[in-house]
Write an enzyme that holds these catalytic residues in place. Structure first.
Site, PDB file in Angstrom:
ATOM      1  N   ASP A 181       0.903  -1.144   0.000  1.00 54.30           N
ATOM      2  CA  ASP A 181       0.000   0.000   0.000  1.00 54.30           C
ATOM      3  C   ASP A 181       0.939   1.190   0.000  1.00 54.30           C
ATOM      4  O   ASP A 181       1.539   1.516   1.039  1.00 54.30           O
ATOM      5  CB  ASP A 181      -0.883   0.005   1.244  1.00 54.30           C
ATOM      6  CG  ASP A 181      -1.888   1.133   1.175  1.00 54.30           C
ATOM      7  OD1 ASP A 181      -1.510   2.233   0.738  1.00 54.30           O
ATOM      8  OD2 ASP A 181      -3.056   0.935   1.543  1.00 54.30           O
ATOM      9  N   HIS A 182       1.132   1.801  -1.168  1.00 51.32           N
ATOM     10  CA  HIS A 182       2.215   2.774  -1.258  1.00 51.32           C
ATOM     11  C   HIS A 182       1.988   4.012  -0.379  1.00 51.32           C
ATOM     12  O   HIS A 182       2.904   4.759  -0.109  1.00 51.32           O
ATOM     13  CB  HIS A 182       2.522   3.152  -2.718  1.00 51.32           C
ATOM     14  CG  HIS A 182       1.506   4.045  -3.358  1.00 51.32           C
ATOM     15  ND1 HIS A 182       0.284   3.598  -3.793  1.00 51.32           N
ATOM     16  CD2 HIS A 182       1.530   5.367  -3.648  1.00 51.32           C
ATOM     17  CE1 HIS A 182      -0.389   4.608  -4.324  1.00 51.32           C
ATOM     18  NE2 HIS A 182       0.341   5.696  -4.253  1.00 51.32           N
ATOM     19  N   HIS A 244      -5.826   2.779   0.871  1.00 52.36           N
ATOM     20  CA  HIS A 244      -5.078   3.984   1.267  1.00 52.36           C
ATOM     21  C   HIS A 244      -5.765   4.788   2.378  1.00 52.36           C
ATOM     22  O   HIS A 244      -5.124   5.217   3.330  1.00 52.36           O
ATOM     23  CB  HIS A 244      -4.882   4.907   0.058  1.00 52.36           C
ATOM     24  CG  HIS A 244      -4.252   4.233  -1.127  1.00 52.36           C
ATOM     25  ND1 HIS A 244      -3.312   3.248  -1.002  1.00 52.36           N
ATOM     26  CD2 HIS A 244      -4.427   4.401  -2.472  1.00 52.36           C
ATOM     27  CE1 HIS A 244      -2.929   2.845  -2.211  1.00 52.36           C
ATOM     28  NE2 HIS A 244      -3.602   3.525  -3.112  1.00 52.36           N
TER      29      HIS A 244
END
Ligand code: BG6
Length: 486
Positions: A181-182, A244
């Site tokens: 999950d950047h 996110h």
């Protein structure tokens, strides 16, 4: 554990992610001196290409699609270590060839047997690839490490996420699975933990006694672009909120972890996720807003009668003593007037709003205007903004808002690493703190699945606007406004 040698194997090597994010990250890691000495990259794609052509495509991509300053000697170094391997990864038989290729290169060219498998492919391919890596003995962990990096979306709901996880767990141990999950690698999201736990002035106030509401907004200016096919099946709730926004929420609201290590951090997030109050159909209807931008149907890959939401706003609660009664408002959408992401903490109104008791035009602006506000600005500008009430220098006692601004990106503009640089380095080091563990992922799906999508009407909003009015009404009902609009 040897972090000084690694063979990175990318599935989906001609795709957007590889061009825009992965190769630039490798360039930056080498440039910063972080890439393992003994590093090779095997780039797997279906298109016929030789190394020279592929390397040229990568260089073009970096120059045209990113703002990276390509440094010639750095590029020369990494491009020599990038090897294109043509393979149809949906064919069983191809994996024997891959195995033979890696073995040969281990013997003849000293490729490391520490394998970092990166799946930058459509999610429906994850299970098949992983199964074959195991069955053809490519991912074996014989004294070396084999780590698997998986891009989102991890499933489409709780059931499909379970199925996928079962398949992956047959081939890799949980500690070797890195679910990306950047957002967890964004500087300011990591800064939330620092801000909360390393500043005595905030943590004691971080609760329902002092906080009125918390808002998390992630707004995008772009539409779906070339990803219509994927996006139309997914929508904003699953593309952004499930991962996110909920991860940002968990970091903002979790109980202090026993340490900042991977397990303790993730234990705290899991506890928080398990305390999210589920939606029932009634609440889905009133507390969730879905929108679709007007031009959505003209985008490539979108079904004519598509009812996919490109905007989602929701109000939710957390059932624990710290947050009882505090609404969390989440909002995200595409094709809005600007790109910005922030977490806004609105404190309760002070007992006295205007010390003089005389009318002060500042306080007539909104019902919120006396509240202290702490904004954690995630992007595009990174920083922290604190709003205080102070006395206006004058003979009369009037207060005035003082805006205190810390602009992190102004101070560190050239040094802030991209999320993918940090994430790839973490995998090489075996540090999973910034990756999602299975239990937190399962709980986030459990929560998202509780929203009864059918009972949420879809409203339309103008391209490049601030989203549908209905999202404003969600807060207006509670006598509040969105801070991202201020
Ligand atoms: C991705 C979503 O995970 O995040 C995209 O799939 C979205 O739809 C992107 O555009 C946003 O990331 P960022 O870093 O640009 O905010």
């Amino acid at each position: 554990m040897n972090t000084n040698s690694c063979t990175m194997i990318i599935f989906g090597a001609t795709g957007d992610l590889t061009l825009r994010k992965l190769i630039p990250a490798i360039h930056q890691l080498k440039w910063g001196g972080y890439l393992p000495e003994d590093f090779n990259l095997v780039a797997i794609g279906r298109k016929p290409k030789d190394d020279a052509e592929y390397r040229e495509n990568l260089l073009d991509g970096m120059k045209t699609l990113t703002n990276i300053l390509v440094e010639q000697s750095t590029w020369d170094y990494i491009s020599e270590r990038i090897h294109y391997f043509k393979m149809d990864f949906s064919e069983d038989g191809e994996y024997e060839r891959l195995h033979a290729y890696l073995e040969k290169n281990k013997k003849e060219n000293n490729f490391s047997s520490n394998y970092l498998f990166y799946l930058a492919v459509a999610p429906d391919k994850f299970g098949f690839i992983v199964k074959n890596l195991k069955e053809k003995n490519i991912s074996s962990e014989n004294g070396n490490w084999s780590r698997l990096v998986i891009e989102k979306p991890f499933g489409e709901n709780l059931q499909t996420a379970y199925d996928l996880n079962d398949e992956i767990a047959k081939a890799f141990n949980e500690e070797n699975i890195y679910r990306i999950d950047h957002y967890l690698a964004k500087e300011m999201i990591q800064n939330i933990t620092m801000l909360r736990f390393q500043n005595t002035i905030f943590e004691p106030l971080w609760r329902n006694t002092y906080i009125d509401n918390i808002q998390i907004s992630v707004l995008e200016k772009d539409g779906v672009g070339s990803r219509g096919g994927y996006y139309d099946q997914t929508g904003a709730l699953r593309d952004m909120v499930q991962n996110h926004l909920l991860q940002t929420l968990a970091i903002t609201a979790m109980e202090p972890p026993a340490s900042l290590g991977a397990d303790d951090m993730r234990d705290s997030k899991v506890k928080l996720m398990s305390e999210l109050v589920l939606f029932d159909p009634g609440k889905s209807k009133t507390d969730v807003i879905f929108g679709q931008y007007e031009g959505y149907h003209n985008e490539t890959g979108i079904a004519e009668d598509s009812e996919t939401e490109t905007f989602a706003a929701l109000k939710l609660f957390i059932d624990n003593p710290r947050w009882k009664g505090v609404p969390f408002y989440l909002v995200t959408g595409k094709k809005l007037s600007e790109k910005s992401a922030q977490v806004t903490i609105q404190f309760k109104n002070p007992a006295v709003c205007n010390a003089s008791g005389k009318s002060n035009p500042i306080y007539e602006l909104t019902p919120n205007s006396c509240a202290n506000i702490l904004e954690i600005k995630i992007q595009p500008r990174e920083g922290i903004h604190l709003r205080l009430n102070t006395k206006k220098p004058a003979v009369e006692d009037q207060s005035v808002v003082a805006e205190m601004e810390y602009c992190q990106s102004c101070q560190y503009s050239f040094n802030t690493p991209d999320a993918y640089e940090k994430l790839i380095l973490d995998v090489i080091k075996g540090d999973s703190t910034r990756f999602t563990r299975w239990d937190e992922l399962a709980l986030s799906w459990y929560f998202i699945d509780s929203i009864d999508k059918k009972s949420v009407p879809l409203v339309s909003y103008k391209d490049e606007s601030e989203g549908p009015q209905e999202a404003d009404l969600l807060l207006k009902r509670d006598d509040r406004t969105w801070w991202f609009k201020e």
